[in-house]
Motif scaffolding. Sequence first.
Motif, PDB file in Angstrom:
ATOM      1  N   ILE A 174      44.601  50.338  27.595  1.00  0.00           N
ATOM      2  CA  ILE A 174      44.827  49.162  28.422  1.00  0.00           C
ATOM      3  C   ILE A 174      44.768  49.488  29.910  1.00  0.00           C
ATOM      4  N   GLN A 175      45.034  50.748  30.271  1.00  0.00           N
ATOM      5  CA  GLN A 175      44.993  51.135  31.677  1.00  0.00           C
ATOM      6  C   GLN A 175      43.610  50.855  32.263  1.00  0.00           C
ATOM      7  N   SER A 176      42.568  51.177  31.529  1.00  0.00           N
ATOM      8  CA  SER A 176      41.215  50.943  32.026  1.00  0.00           C
ATOM      9  C   SER A 176      40.981  49.466  32.293  1.00  0.00           C
ATOM     10  N   ALA A 177      41.386  48.621  31.364  1.00  0.00           N
ATOM     11  CA  ALA A 177      41.214  47.183  31.556  1.00  0.00           C
ATOM     12  C   ALA A 177      42.041  46.705  32.737  1.00  0.00           C
ATOM     13  N   TRP A 178      43.258  47.193  32.845  1.00  0.00           N
ATOM     14  CA  TRP A 178      44.135  46.769  33.942  1.00  0.00           C
ATOM     15  C   TRP A 178      43.518  47.143  35.281  1.00  0.00           C
ATOM     16  N   ARG A 179      42.993  48.362  35.379  1.00  0.00           N
ATOM     17  CA  ARG A 179      42.375  48.781  36.637  1.00  0.00           C
ATOM     18  C   ARG A 179      41.124  47.968  36.933  1.00  0.00           C
ATOM     19  N   ARG A 180      40.369  47.633  35.906  1.00  0.00           N
ATOM     20  CA  ARG A 180      39.179  46.812  36.130  1.00  0.00           C
ATOM     21  C   ARG A 180      39.552  45.422  36.619  1.00  0.00           C
ATOM     22  N   LEU A 181      40.695  44.936  36.203  1.00  0.00           N
ATOM     23  CA  LEU A 181      41.140  43.613  36.622  1.00  0.00           C
ATOM     24  C   LEU A 181      41.845  43.631  37.977  1.00  0.00           C
ATOM     25  N   ARG A 227      50.382  31.986  25.890  1.00  0.00           N
ATOM     26  CA  ARG A 227      49.726  32.446  24.661  1.00  0.00           C
ATOM     27  C   ARG A 227      48.255  32.775  24.911  1.00  0.00           C
ATOM     28  N   ALA A 228      47.575  31.959  25.692  1.00  0.00           N
ATOM     29  CA  ALA A 228      46.162  32.217  25.995  1.00  0.00           C
ATOM     30  C   ALA A 228      46.000  33.514  26.785  1.00  0.00           C
ATOM     31  N   PHE A 229      46.905  33.743  27.712  1.00  0.00           N
ATOM     32  CA  PHE A 229      46.861  34.964  28.511  1.00  0.00           C
ATOM     33  C   PHE A 229      47.037  36.195  27.621  1.00  0.00           C
ATOM     34  N   ILE A 230      47.998  36.143  26.731  1.00  0.00           N
ATOM     35  CA  ILE A 230      48.244  37.265  25.817  1.00  0.00           C
ATOM     36  C   ILE A 230      47.026  37.486  24.932  1.00  0.00           C
ATOM     37  N   ALA A 231      46.450  36.424  24.439  1.00  0.00           N
ATOM     38  CA  ALA A 231      45.263  36.545  23.585  1.00  0.00           C
ATOM     39  C   ALA A 231      44.114  37.197  24.358  1.00  0.00           C
ATOM     40  N   THR A 232      43.938  36.831  25.608  1.00  0.00           N
ATOM     41  CA  THR A 232      42.891  37.427  26.446  1.00  0.00           C
ATOM     42  C   THR A 232      43.142  38.915  26.645  1.00  0.00           C
ATOM     43  N   LEU A 233      44.381  39.287  26.935  1.00  0.00           N
ATOM     44  CA  LEU A 233      44.703  40.705  27.113  1.00  0.00           C
ATOM     45  C   LEU A 233      44.442  41.496  25.838  1.00  0.00           C
ATOM     46  N   MET A 234      44.796  40.927  24.704  1.00  0.00           N
ATOM     47  CA  MET A 234      44.573  41.608  23.438  1.00  0.00           C
ATOM     48  C   MET A 234      43.078  41.779  23.173  1.00  0.00           C
ATOM     49  N   THR A 235      42.288  40.778  23.529  1.00  0.00           N
ATOM     50  CA  THR A 235      40.831  40.867  23.370  1.00  0.00           C
ATOM     51  C   THR A 235      40.278  41.975  24.237  1.00  0.00           C
ATOM     52  N   LEU A 236      40.733  42.048  25.491  1.00  0.00           N
ATOM     53  CA  LEU A 236      40.285  43.125  26.388  1.00  0.00           C
ATOM     54  C   LEU A 236      40.681  44.487  25.838  1.00  0.00           C
ATOM     55  N   ARG A 237      41.911  44.607  25.396  1.00  0.00           N
ATOM     56  CA  ARG A 237      42.368  45.874  24.830  1.00  0.00           C
ATOM     57  C   ARG A 237      41.520  46.276  23.645  1.00  0.00           C
ATOM     58  N   ASP A 238      41.289  45.354  22.746  1.00  0.00           N
ATOM     59  CA  ASP A 238      40.533  45.663  21.531  1.00  0.00           C
ATOM     60  C   ASP A 238      39.083  46.017  21.827  1.00  0.00           C
ATOM     61  N   SER A 239      38.529  45.465  22.895  1.00  0.00           N
ATOM     62  CA  SER A 239      37.139  45.766  23.234  1.00  0.00           C
ATOM     63  C   SER A 239      36.990  47.186  23.762  1.00  0.00           C
ATOM     64  N   LEU A 240      38.069  47.821  24.150  1.00  0.00           N
ATOM     65  CA  LEU A 240      38.023  49.182  24.679  1.00  0.00           C
ATOM     66  C   LEU A 240      38.290  50.236  23.605  1.00  0.00           C
ATOM     67  N   ARG A 241      38.519  49.818  22.409  1.00  0.00           N
ATOM     68  CA  ARG A 241      38.791  50.789  21.328  1.00  0.00           C
ATOM     69  C   ARG A 241      37.537  51.276  20.704  1.00  0.00           C
TER      70      ARG A 241
END
Length: 168
Positions: free
Chosen positions: A31-38, A154-168
């Motif tokens: 998630i760090q990578s996604a967070w830094r990209r955002l 809920r939408a925000f959490i879903a978006t974060l989970m999608t970003l996290r999962d795309s980095l796996r």
Amino acid sequence: MFESPLILRNVVHAMRRPERGLCARGAGPHIQSAWRRLSPGGGYSPAARVVSQRMLDLGLTGSMWRVLVYLQREDGRSQADLAKELEVSRASLGQMIDRLERSGHVRRRAHPDDRRIWRVFLTEKSREVMPSVGEKAQALHQQTFGRLAEDEHRAFIATLMTLRDSLR
């Protein structure tokens, strides 16, 4: 060096499980990578800066309070385990632990079965400050996410989970 995965991990889990707050398990190792990209400019996020400043009020740097939070979840972890979980090098973690030990927040003990392994334990000083760490994080959570409607949340959490999962 201060890294931001713990902030996002705990924000995500505090939103999904507010009763567990700061001490909830992380949202994922990448998630760090996604967070830094955002983050604007790809550096420290505004949230990371705010949390770090609030923790400095308790005498803790960004790296120090992160280590304490992970130890609060599971006291007596090995330095190698902590380094992996915090996504820092063993050398960097060793320096963090040195500072925490000098400040009286942690103590190291050799593993009873393997003298090569050093386990890290919270001290009473750390246990006394952890409720304040949680309160400061909860206040920031409320300040940041308290303005969102439940469906936005809920939408925000879903978006974060999608970003996290795309980095796996």
